[in-house]
Write an enzyme that holds these catalytic residues in place. Structure first.
Site, PDB file in Angstrom:
ATOM      1  N   TYR A   1       0.836  -1.198   0.000  1.00 40.09           N
ATOM      2  CA  TYR A   1       0.000   0.000   0.000  1.00 40.09           C
ATOM      3  C   TYR A   1       0.870   1.247   0.000  1.00 40.09           C
ATOM      4  CZ  TYR A   1      -4.204  -2.784   0.857  1.00 40.09           C
ATOM      5  OH  TYR A   1      -5.251  -3.679   0.739  1.00 40.09           O
ATOM      6  N   GLU A   2       0.345   2.294  -0.589  1.00 43.54           N
ATOM      7  CA  GLU A   2       1.056   3.556  -0.763  1.00 43.54           C
ATOM      8  C   GLU A   2       1.554   4.149   0.549  1.00 43.54           C
ATOM      9  OE1 GLU A   2      -0.105   7.958  -2.543  1.00 43.54           O
ATOM     10  OE2 GLU A   2      -1.243   6.194  -3.169  1.00 43.54           O
ATOM     11  N   SER A   3       0.889   3.818   1.647  1.00 46.00           N
ATOM     12  CA  SER A   3       1.253   4.361   2.953  1.00 46.00           C
ATOM     13  C   SER A   3       2.548   3.791   3.507  1.00 46.00           C
ATOM     14  CB  SER A   3       0.116   4.111   3.946  1.00 46.00           C
ATOM     15  OG  SER A   3      -0.244   2.743   3.951  1.00 46.00           O
TER      16      SER A   3
END
Length: 238
Positions: free
Chosen positions: A49-51
């Protein structure tokens, strides 16, 4: 078991993910499909995930890329710059799963504005990491509901590049668009209907497309969801 068109779309999208592959996941339908794949045939699918969460293993669908369940279940947590600069941009991620507010026949995506950029009718959520995902993952799968509002002939704004000039990009770009009606794949750069979902007429897919949709002469029918797939999907959705 009976199923909805959204469930058919999600199952079809989940099936394309291979066990052991790495997948950069967006929130919404792409996240649902990726998590379904991990819950069924691809338990070793690596969700990124981008986070900054690598190897997340949520037991429910995350509400956003910042949902705590992603960090709590991840194999590793890294900074956002590292996700993009080390993992994504050099082409280390196998598949990117993206949604779209608008897309065209070449797989270009708009998630920025509807109408003129300076004075838009609608201001959309924006690019986020989608342009980098579209540019750098080895391949991209777009998961989106099919309608003339979404499948349009000319985009108001290109947020993420599709099958155009990719000479400066690492990845091969979008290789599949999976909708609630069927599956489209690029043929000579233009997305063509190659698979239709059970019970869907080809005419309906053509009517739901804002360009002159081409239909493959080798059109096939998507296998219906199995009971196990539907059970796993409904458990995820709560």
């Amino acid at each position: 078991m009976s199923y909805t068109t959204d469930e058919m779309m999600t199952v079809a999208a989940a099936r394309v993910l291979k066990d052991g592959a790495s997948c950069f996941v967006g929130i919404g339908l792409p996240s649902t499909a990726a998590n379904l794949a991990r819950a069924t045939h691809a338990p070793d699918l690596v969700l990124i995930y981008e986070s900054g969460c690598i190897g997340a293993k949520p037991d429910r669908l995350p509400l956003s890329i910042g949902d705590g369940i992603l960090a709590e279940t991840a194999d590793s947590l890294v900074s956002v710059p590292e996700i993009f600069n080390y993992w994504l941009q050099p082409g280390r991620i196998d598949v990117g799963f993206l949604g779209a507010a608008q897309l065209d026949k070449y797989g270009n995506i708009n998630t920025t504005v509807i109408g003129d950029y300076a004075d838009p009718k609608v201001r959309l959520p924006g690019a986020g990491g989608a342009p980098e995902i579209a540019a750098s993952c080895k391949e991209v799968v777009i998961v989106v509901r099919q309608s003339k509002r979404t499948f349009i002939d000319k985009l108001d704004f290109i947020t993420s590049v599709g099958q155009g000039d990719r000479s400066s990009f690492t990845g091969a770009g979008p290789q599949m668009i999976i909708t609630d009606l069927g599956v489209l794949r690029p043929v000579d750069g233009e997305f063509t209907l190659t698979q239709i979902h059970p019970g869907v007429e080809v005419a309906k897919a053509i009517e739901a497309t804002g360009w002159d949709l081409k239909v493959s002469p080798d059109l096939t029918e998507t296998p219906a969801p199995t009971g196990a797939e539907l059970t796993a999907l409904r458990k995820l959705a709560g």
